[in-house]
Design a protein around this motif. Sequence first.
Motif, PDB file in Angstrom:
ATOM      1  N   THR A  35      -6.643  11.491  -8.263  1.00 45.72           N
ATOM      2  CA  THR A  35      -5.369  11.701  -7.532  1.00 45.72           C
ATOM      3  C   THR A  35      -4.724  10.769  -7.822  1.00 45.72           C
ATOM      4  N   PRO A  36      -3.427  10.920  -8.772  1.00 48.24           N
ATOM      5  CA  PRO A  36      -2.676   9.888  -9.181  1.00 48.24           C
ATOM      6  C   PRO A  36      -1.801   8.843  -7.916  1.00 48.24           C
ATOM      7  N   GLU A  37      -1.517   7.679  -8.168  1.00 48.87           N
ATOM      8  CA  GLU A  37      -0.859   6.948  -7.239  1.00 48.87           C
ATOM      9  C   GLU A  37       0.833   7.565  -7.050  1.00 48.87           C
ATOM     10  N   ARG A  43      13.275   0.265  -4.738  1.00 45.41           N
ATOM     11  CA  ARG A  43      13.511  -1.183  -4.030  1.00 45.41           C
ATOM     12  C   ARG A  43      12.413  -2.137  -4.255  1.00 45.41           C
ATOM     13  N   ALA A  44      10.989  -1.533  -4.373  1.00 42.37           N
ATOM     14  CA  ALA A  44      10.049  -2.418  -4.678  1.00 42.37           C
ATOM     15  C   ALA A  44       9.985  -3.232  -5.904  1.00 42.37           C
ATOM     16  N   THR A  45      10.263  -2.585  -6.966  1.00 43.00           N
ATOM     17  CA  THR A  45      10.539  -3.084  -8.251  1.00 43.00           C
ATOM     18  C   THR A  45      11.704  -4.209  -8.209  1.00 43.00           C
ATOM     19  N   LEU A  46      12.883  -3.727  -7.579  1.00 40.78           N
ATOM     20  CA  LEU A  46      14.130  -4.633  -7.615  1.00 40.78           C
ATOM     21  C   LEU A  46      13.585  -6.087  -6.614  1.00 40.78           C
ATOM     22  N   ALA A  47      12.814  -5.945  -5.497  1.00 42.18           N
ATOM     23  CA  ALA A  47      12.666  -6.795  -4.704  1.00 42.18           C
ATOM     24  C   ALA A  47      11.550  -7.957  -5.637  1.00 42.18           C
ATOM     25  N   LEU A  48      10.365  -7.214  -6.366  1.00 40.83           N
ATOM     26  CA  LEU A  48       9.783  -8.212  -7.129  1.00 40.83           C
ATOM     27  C   LEU A  48      10.407  -9.001  -8.304  1.00 40.83           C
ATOM     28  N   GLU A  72      12.684  -4.353   3.517  1.00 34.03           N
ATOM     29  CA  GLU A  72      13.044  -2.942   3.642  1.00 34.03           C
ATOM     30  C   GLU A  72      12.279  -1.977   2.739  1.00 34.03           C
ATOM     31  N   ALA A  73      11.735  -2.448   1.640  1.00 36.95           N
ATOM     32  CA  ALA A  73      10.924  -1.761   0.898  1.00 36.95           C
ATOM     33  C   ALA A  73       9.738  -1.195   1.687  1.00 36.95           C
ATOM     34  N   VAL A  74       9.156  -2.375   2.166  1.00 40.28           N
ATOM     35  CA  VAL A  74       7.725  -2.261   2.997  1.00 40.28           C
ATOM     36  C   VAL A  74       8.015  -1.207   3.899  1.00 40.28           C
ATOM     37  N   LYS A  75       8.921  -1.580   4.717  1.00 37.25           N
ATOM     38  CA  LYS A  75       9.379  -0.504   5.887  1.00 37.25           C
ATOM     39  C   LYS A  75       9.443   0.957   5.331  1.00 37.25           C
ATOM     40  N   GLU A  76      10.006   1.212   4.174  1.00 34.31           N
ATOM     41  CA  GLU A  76      10.503   2.532   3.672  1.00 34.31           C
ATOM     42  C   GLU A  76       9.299   3.163   3.127  1.00 34.31           C
ATOM     43  N   ILE A  77       8.115   2.423   2.590  1.00 32.47           N
ATOM     44  CA  ILE A  77       6.916   2.913   1.958  1.00 32.47           C
ATOM     45  C   ILE A  77       6.019   3.191   3.256  1.00 32.47           C
ATOM     46  N   ASP A  78       6.119   2.260   3.915  1.00 35.94           N
ATOM     47  CA  ASP A  78       5.014   2.562   5.113  1.00 35.94           C
ATOM     48  C   ASP A  78       5.470   3.992   6.209  1.00 35.94           C
ATOM     49  N   LEU A  84       5.335   7.444  -1.199  1.00 31.71           N
ATOM     50  CA  LEU A  84       5.928   6.604  -2.162  1.00 31.71           C
ATOM     51  C   LEU A  84       4.823   5.503  -2.067  1.00 31.71           C
ATOM     52  N   GLY A  85       4.915   4.720  -3.416  1.00 32.06           N
ATOM     53  CA  GLY A  85       3.862   3.771  -3.479  1.00 32.06           C
ATOM     54  C   GLY A  85       4.557   2.263  -3.914  1.00 32.06           C
ATOM     55  N   GLY A  86       3.885   1.388  -4.227  1.00 32.42           N
ATOM     56  CA  GLY A  86       4.623   0.097  -4.589  1.00 32.42           C
ATOM     57  C   GLY A  86       4.606  -1.017  -3.479  1.00 32.42           C
ATOM     58  N   ARG A  87       3.604  -0.705  -2.423  1.00 32.59           N
ATOM     59  CA  ARG A  87       3.843  -1.650  -1.602  1.00 32.59           C
ATOM     60  C   ARG A  87       3.379  -2.993  -1.813  1.00 32.59           C
TER      61      ARG A  87
END
Length: 141
Positions: A35-37, A43-48, A72-78, A84-87
């Motif tokens: 199963t692909p991720e 937002r995760a990429t932008l934050a990094l 915000e991205a961590v909250k959105e992913i959770d 969504l991935g990229g946590r």
Amino acid sequence: MSELPPEQPQQPPYAQAPPPPPAPGYTQQAYGPYTPEPPATNRATLALVLGIVGLTVCPGAASIPAWIIGNEAVKEIDASQGQLGGRSMAFAGKVTGIIGTVLAGAGLLAIGAIFLISALVVDSVGDCEATGDDTSFSVHC
């Protein structure tokens, strides 16, 4: 008459032990279907990216947005329940934003301390009186 026991063949003292038995064969482990991720959120990429830029190029200007966007991205992913991935990228952006903000604050404090110390030194030197002629020079504070 005594009978001698039959002679045993003598092994040389340097004889090697027999080789160990062969290892058991490799057995393939059963895995579930691949199963692909899920795709990482932008937002995760932008934050990094902002976190890395904040640590290397401009600490204050990029670190604070990295911290906010990463949070915000961590909250959105959770909240996406696995859609969504990229946590890890979002969390890394948040952490680098925090570190960059702390370093920027420490830098501002260091610059302020340098200005304060130089102002005190200039003030104490201003109270001194210099006297002298061609042959001698003296400073009285």
